[in-house]
Scaffold this motif. Sequence first.
Motif, PDB file in Angstrom:
ATOM      1  N   ARG A  74     -11.885  14.037   3.769  1.00 33.61           N
ATOM      2  CA  ARG A  74     -12.943  12.762   3.897  1.00 33.61           C
ATOM      3  C   ARG A  74     -11.722  11.537   2.910  1.00 33.61           C
ATOM      4  O   ARG A  74     -12.451  10.348   2.558  1.00 33.61           O
ATOM      5  CB  ARG A  74     -13.711  12.696   3.726  1.00 33.61           C
ATOM      6  N   LEU A  75      -9.860  11.793   3.289  1.00 39.84           N
ATOM      7  CA  LEU A  75      -9.462  10.198   2.796  1.00 39.84           C
ATOM      8  C   LEU A  75     -10.141   8.825   3.107  1.00 39.84           C
ATOM      9  O   LEU A  75     -10.875   8.507   4.490  1.00 39.84           O
ATOM     10  CB  LEU A  75      -8.092  10.111   2.854  1.00 39.84           C
ATOM     11  N   GLN A  76     -10.264   7.954   2.021  1.00 42.50           N
ATOM     12  CA  GLN A  76     -10.939   6.841   2.377  1.00 42.50           C
ATOM     13  C   GLN A  76      -9.863   5.363   2.651  1.00 42.50           C
ATOM     14  O   GLN A  76     -10.328   4.531   2.903  1.00 42.50           O
ATOM     15  CB  GLN A  76     -11.740   6.554   0.952  1.00 42.50           C
ATOM     16  N   GLU A  77      -8.550   6.069   2.346  1.00 48.63           N
ATOM     17  CA  GLU A  77      -7.683   4.727   2.788  1.00 48.63           C
ATOM     18  C   GLU A  77      -5.876   6.128   2.106  1.00 48.63           C
ATOM     19  O   GLU A  77      -6.333   7.288   1.593  1.00 48.63           O
ATOM     20  CB  GLU A  77      -7.486   3.810   1.596  1.00 48.63           C
ATOM     21  N   PRO A  78      -5.215   6.114   3.840  1.00 46.03           N
ATOM     22  CA  PRO A  78      -4.307   5.997   3.517  1.00 46.03           C
ATOM     23  C   PRO A  78      -3.230   6.594   1.925  1.00 46.03           C
ATOM     24  O   PRO A  78      -3.405   5.716   1.619  1.00 46.03           O
ATOM     25  CB  PRO A  78      -3.521   5.125   4.256  1.00 46.03           C
ATOM     26  N   MET A  79      -2.427   7.686   2.013  1.00 45.52           N
ATOM     27  CA  MET A  79      -2.264   7.724   0.891  1.00 45.52           C
ATOM     28  C   MET A  79      -0.641   7.450   1.258  1.00 45.52           C
ATOM     29  O   MET A  79       0.548   7.979   1.804  1.00 45.52           O
ATOM     30  CB  MET A  79      -1.769   9.386   0.701  1.00 45.52           C
ATOM     31  N   THR A  80      -0.122   6.830   0.304  1.00 41.36           N
ATOM     32  CA  THR A  80       0.881   6.003   0.381  1.00 41.36           C
ATOM     33  C   THR A  80       2.009   6.328  -0.831  1.00 41.36           C
ATOM     34  O   THR A  80       1.761   5.567  -2.032  1.00 41.36           O
ATOM     35  CB  THR A  80       0.767   4.004   0.734  1.00 41.36           C
ATOM     36  N   GLU A  81       2.944   6.765  -0.512  1.00 38.86           N
ATOM     37  CA  GLU A  81       4.486   7.413  -1.287  1.00 38.86           C
ATOM     38  C   GLU A  81       4.368   5.550  -2.225  1.00 38.86           C
ATOM     39  O   GLU A  81       4.579   4.439  -1.498  1.00 38.86           O
ATOM     40  CB  GLU A  81       5.738   6.802  -0.182  1.00 38.86           C
TER      41      GLU A  81
END
Lengths: 208, 155
Positions: free
Chosen positions: B116-123
């Motif tokens: 349940r990510l709350q925001e995208p994981m950005t490189e």
Amino acid sequence: MRRRAILGYGAAGVGAVALMLFVGWWQVDGPGGPEPIGQRPVALTAMDFRLTDHEGNAVGPETLIGRPTMAFFGFTYCPDVCPTTLSDISGWLDDLGDGADEMNVAFITVDPERDTVETMAEYVGYFHPAIRGWTGPEEQIARVADGFRATYERVPTESGDYTMNHTASVFLFAASGRFVTMIDYHEPREFAVPKIRRALEEEMEGAT
Amino acid sequence: MKKHTLTGTLAALLTLGGLSVPALAGPEDVVVVNAWSRASIGMNRPGAAYMTIRNTGDEPVTLIGLATPLAMMPKIHETKTNAEGVSSMSPAGEIAIAPGESVALEPGGLHAMLMRLQEPMTEGDTFPLTLLFDDGGEVTVEVPILGIAARGPED
Ligand SMILES: [Cu+2]
């Protein structure tokens, strides 16, 4: 009366044991048994399935025949094993250099419900360009897995979603479609790359 | 030779902008190194993070859970691959680390599963991940987000 009851129980007991033995045989060795897993995949020439690649092309076992093949089952919602394997495969392909252009590389989803053609296209785009993503209707996925003797199973997670257990090995086939060998998950690159080279060389021999 | 290696490691630590700076908050004896994770495609898929957790003290420590603002349900999972080559994943439960021992969270084994990510994981970004121990201690480590195809902390 009492004796009869005991005899009765005795007979029932023997019957129950026989039934248990029969049920045990049926489930373990008999026709009710699970598909023997760990069995060798059949040749691509003996497989029959219809899937769609990540560019929307119709594909099947014949798509893979004529060039050596690396194939792998997984799903794009996999957080751990699948991205790792796809990265590994990308690394092997980099090591092979020009040899990579001589190969088919197929990443076949076991989760067609979520892995549509568009999803596969976006996902494989992050890895080596030789990797093709394949998806299709549930029953066709079952057929391709059956040919490869691969297994998969949908398992609910504590977050309310689901994950897929699946065969994590990479399958290697020669250009003729013959199954060559498997590269196990966690197999070090120094073993994996020579295995692939062997499949490539086999193709050369077959061609000459 | 030894000195050279040390200098190299230090330089690597500095260039990676705190990637492997030992986290010393909370239980002073727990040191986390080589933390990393992969970028996500959006927020629908779970993420995973990896690291090595070292117990440099004289007492055993027990990792009981995780917390992060990035995911509503972070949990320690373990991936296992059986003799038939079938991989599966399940919650790992508590993890005891004996004095002087390390536990590696690495691909295909134990991992921090970020559900349940709350925001995208950005490189290129980082996120804080807090390790919770049974004595109430906490260690927070800043986890760098690498590319989707990353294979390890150096990628
Ligand atoms: Cu997991």
